[in-house]
Design a protein around this motif. Structure first.
Motif, mmCIF file in Angstrom:
data_model
loop_
_atom_site.group_PDB
_atom_site.id
_atom_site.type_symbol
_atom_site.label_atom_id
_atom_site.label_comp_id
_atom_site.label_asym_id
_atom_site.label_seq_id
_atom_site.Cartn_x
_atom_site.Cartn_y
_atom_site.Cartn_z
ATOM 1 N N PHE A 1 1.006 -1.240 0.040
ATOM 2 C CA PHE A 1 -0.079 0.230 0.017
ATOM 3 C C PHE A 1 0.860 1.144 0.029
ATOM 4 C CE2 PHE A 1 -2.289 3.367 2.267
ATOM 5 C CZ PHE A 1 -3.665 3.477 1.523
ATOM 6 N N ARG A 2 0.573 2.182 -0.823
ATOM 7 C CA ARG A 2 1.133 3.480 -1.048
ATOM 8 C C ARG A 2 0.336 4.590 -1.102
ATOM 9 N NH1 ARG A 2 6.914 5.319 -2.953
ATOM 10 N NH2 ARG A 2 6.247 7.660 -3.848
ATOM 11 N N ALA A 3 0.306 5.682 -0.289
ATOM 12 C CA ALA A 3 -0.721 6.752 -0.376
ATOM 13 C C ALA A 3 0.304 7.930 -0.222
ATOM 14 C CB ALA A 3 -1.703 6.653 0.528
ATOM 15 N N GLU A 4 0.190 8.901 -1.328
ATOM 16 C CA GLU A 4 0.803 10.087 -1.406
ATOM 17 C C GLU A 4 -0.237 11.271 -1.046
ATOM 18 O OE1 GLU A 4 3.542 12.819 -4.320
ATOM 19 O OE2 GLU A 4 3.362 10.716 -4.680
ATOM 20 N N THR A 5 -0.271 11.786 -0.108
ATOM 21 C CA THR A 5 -1.313 13.040 0.157
ATOM 22 C C THR A 5 -0.842 14.237 -0.514
ATOM 23 O OG1 THR A 5 -1.943 12.111 2.397
ATOM 24 C CG2 THR A 5 -2.669 14.490 1.753
ATOM 25 N N LEU A 6 -1.595 14.757 -1.515
ATOM 26 C CA LEU A 6 -0.885 15.642 -2.408
ATOM 27 C C LEU A 6 -1.369 17.331 -1.821
ATOM 28 C CD1 LEU A 6 -2.363 14.419 -5.850
ATOM 29 C CD2 LEU A 6 -0.250 13.951 -4.583
ATOM 30 N N ASN A 7 -0.138 18.117 -2.253
ATOM 31 C CA ASN A 7 -0.371 19.413 -1.750
ATOM 32 C C ASN A 7 -1.562 20.049 -2.259
ATOM 33 O OD1 ASN A 7 0.167 22.260 -1.789
ATOM 34 N ND2 ASN A 7 2.168 21.723 -0.919
ATOM 35 N N PHE B 1 -2.161 23.100 -3.370
ATOM 36 C CA PHE B 1 -1.850 23.925 -4.197
ATOM 37 C C PHE B 1 -1.444 23.563 -5.580
ATOM 38 C CE2 PHE B 1 -1.235 25.847 -0.131
ATOM 39 C CZ PHE B 1 -2.244 26.999 -0.262
ATOM 40 N N GLY B 2 -1.083 22.154 -5.718
ATOM 41 C CA GLY B 2 -0.929 21.574 -6.899
ATOM 42 C C GLY B 2 0.687 21.427 -7.250
ATOM 43 N N PHE B 3 1.538 21.908 -6.170
ATOM 44 C CA PHE B 3 2.919 21.931 -6.633
ATOM 45 C C PHE B 3 3.738 21.799 -5.006
ATOM 46 C CE2 PHE B 3 1.526 26.260 -5.761
ATOM 47 C CZ PHE B 3 2.458 26.784 -4.976
ATOM 48 N N GLY B 4 4.897 21.604 -5.379
ATOM 49 C CA GLY B 4 5.761 21.328 -3.969
ATOM 50 C C GLY B 4 5.701 19.894 -3.680
ATOM 51 N N PHE B 5 6.420 19.777 -2.498
ATOM 52 C CA PHE B 5 6.302 18.300 -1.788
ATOM 53 C C PHE B 5 4.886 18.044 -1.377
ATOM 54 C CE2 PHE B 5 10.541 20.063 -0.842
ATOM 55 C CZ PHE B 5 11.282 18.977 -1.430
ATOM 56 N N PRO B 6 4.653 16.782 -1.295
ATOM 57 C CA PRO B 6 3.302 16.129 -0.685
ATOM 58 C C PRO B 6 3.327 16.411 0.485
ATOM 59 C CG PRO B 6 5.022 14.514 -1.175
ATOM 60 C CD PRO B 6 5.475 15.372 -1.766
ATOM 61 N N LEU B 7 1.935 16.557 1.148
ATOM 62 C CA LEU B 7 1.867 16.795 2.763
ATOM 63 C C LEU B 7 2.464 15.657 3.378
ATOM 64 C CD1 LEU B 7 -1.676 18.275 2.769
ATOM 65 C CD2 LEU B 7 0.690 19.532 2.457
ATOM 66 N N LEU B 8 2.170 14.369 2.915
ATOM 67 C CA LEU B 8 2.453 12.866 3.699
ATOM 68 C C LEU B 8 2.927 11.929 2.542
ATOM 69 C CD1 LEU B 8 1.190 11.800 7.092
ATOM 70 C CD2 LEU B 8 1.051 10.341 5.101
ATOM 71 N N LEU B 9 3.624 11.100 2.712
ATOM 72 C CA LEU B 9 3.825 10.091 1.888
ATOM 73 C C LEU B 9 4.171 8.782 2.813
ATOM 74 C CD1 LEU B 9 4.468 8.660 -0.782
ATOM 75 C CD2 LEU B 9 6.838 9.306 -0.714
ATOM 76 N N MET B 10 3.098 7.698 2.481
ATOM 77 C CA MET B 10 3.060 6.500 3.491
ATOM 78 C C MET B 10 3.216 5.458 2.525
ATOM 79 S SD MET B 10 0.276 5.182 6.076
ATOM 80 C CE MET B 10 -1.139 5.581 4.679
ATOM 81 N N ALA B 11 4.075 4.479 2.985
ATOM 82 C CA ALA B 11 4.251 3.194 2.198
ATOM 83 C C ALA B 11 4.460 2.090 2.981
ATOM 84 C CB ALA B 11 5.455 3.130 1.110
ATOM 85 N N THR B 12 3.986 1.021 2.469
ATOM 86 C CA THR B 12 4.367 -0.351 3.073
ATOM 87 C C THR B 12 4.614 -1.534 2.290
ATOM 88 O OG1 THR B 12 3.586 -1.974 4.972
ATOM 89 C CG2 THR B 12 1.755 -0.700 3.915
ATOM 90 N N ASP B 13 5.317 -2.484 2.524
ATOM 91 C CA ASP B 13 5.415 -3.699 1.814
ATOM 92 C C ASP B 13 4.873 -4.728 2.384
ATOM 93 O OD1 ASP B 13 7.087 -4.052 3.944
ATOM 94 O OD2 ASP B 13 8.861 -4.545 2.702
ATOM 95 N N GLY B 14 3.968 -4.670 3.547
ATOM 96 C CA GLY B 14 3.249 -5.642 4.376
ATOM 97 C C GLY B 14 4.096 -6.076 5.561
ATOM 98 N N VAL B 15 5.220 -5.572 5.506
ATOM 99 C CA VAL B 15 6.319 -5.966 6.900
ATOM 100 C C VAL B 15 6.444 -4.491 7.824
ATOM 101 C CG1 VAL B 15 8.262 -6.853 7.792
ATOM 102 C CG2 VAL B 15 7.086 -8.014 5.857
ATOM 103 N N GLN B 16 7.116 -3.574 6.837
ATOM 104 C CA GLN B 16 7.542 -2.257 7.449
ATOM 105 C C GLN B 16 6.739 -1.109 7.042
ATOM 106 O OE1 GLN B 16 11.095 0.093 6.434
ATOM 107 N NE2 GLN B 16 11.790 -0.629 8.250
ATOM 108 N N LEU B 17 6.197 -0.465 7.746
ATOM 109 C CA LEU B 17 5.316 0.861 7.630
ATOM 110 C C LEU B 17 6.290 2.110 7.676
ATOM 111 C CD1 LEU B 17 2.956 2.518 6.956
ATOM 112 C CD2 LEU B 17 2.375 2.579 9.330
ATOM 113 N N ALA B 18 6.431 2.952 6.539
ATOM 114 C CA ALA B 18 7.239 4.067 6.612
ATOM 115 C C ALA B 18 6.453 5.213 6.273
ATOM 116 C CB ALA B 18 8.276 4.084 5.592
#
Length: 224
Positions: free
Chosen positions: A44-50, A52-69
């Motif tokens: 699962f990977r979810a990128e919460t978009l800014n 304003f439509g530019f710049g860095f995402p507000l939050l980026l979450m990813a997991t391979d089923g073992v580790q959550l970052a």
């Protein structure tokens, strides 16, 4: 109807898309746009978009089923921990196990262990498949007249614990729903997503679900 449930569950194994996500949790609500990549059984990977439509995402979450970052660019921090339901809930506000969340997004409803199964035709033309585990648990699956799975209800005794709904199907009989929602009354939690862009049954790269800590970021464990 039972065969239709199994067929629907096998149809999709992954997706990539852009969606509006709304979450209500314990009196608080939020609406964000997210870029999602999901793959069975538990990637699962979810990128919460800014907004304003530019710049860095507000939050980026990813997991391979073992580790959550979870990377929070605005704070310069990377959170890491096990991919437990508790850790996942801290950032999604959805109290589900990771593999169940992935399956719900991919139009597969987990089926309870059961010893009774009956199908009915309802007055409005829909069909109902009801499964019971004695008097302990009950699950109801509702299908459209065209046999598309639209809704799943889970009960403990007579208490509704979870309702999942799917909508916005295209004209094709085997189309993927672009709208989905879930409601967990006992947790005061509701969530919905509406896809504006969508690809299904893709082959995402493994490294999409692994996040490296950027230079200058503080790496910290997910708090207890």
């Amino acid at each position: 109807m039972w065969e239709k449930v199994q067929e629907t569950g096998r149809r999709y194994h992954s997706l990539r898309g852009l969606a509006k996500v709304q979450v209500f949790w314990q009196g608080k609500d939020a609406t964000v746009s997210q870029a999602l990549v999901v793959e069975k059984p538990d990637r699962f990977r979810a990128e919460t978009l800014n907004p304003f439509g530019f710049g860095f995402p507000l939050l980026l979450m990813a997991t391979d089923g073992v580790q959550l970052a979870v990377m929070v660019p605005g704070e310069g921090r990377m959170f890491r921990g096990e991919a437990t339901s508790r850790n996942l809930q801290r950032f999604t506000r959805v109290p589900l196990y990771l593999d169940d969340l992935v399956r719900f997004i991919l139009y597969e409803v987990p089926v309870i262990p059961h010893d009774q199964r009956q199908a009915y035709r309802i007055v409005d033309g829909r069909r109902l498949l009801e499964m019971r585990d004695g008097d302990l648990r009950r699950q109801e699956l509702y299908f459209s007249p065209a046999e598309q799975l639209q809704e799943a209800l889970y009960y403990e005794g007579e208490e509704l614990t979870l309702r999942v709904r799917y909508d916005s199907f295209s004209a094709a009989a085997d189309s993927f729903p672009r709208s989905a929602s879930l409601d967990m009354p006992g947790h005061q939690a509701r969530a919905s997503l509406l896809f504006s862009e969508l690809e299904t049954n893709i082959s995402p790269k493994t490294d999409l679900f692994l996040l490296a800590t950027p230079p200058g970021y503080e790496e910290v464990p997910i708090p207890e």
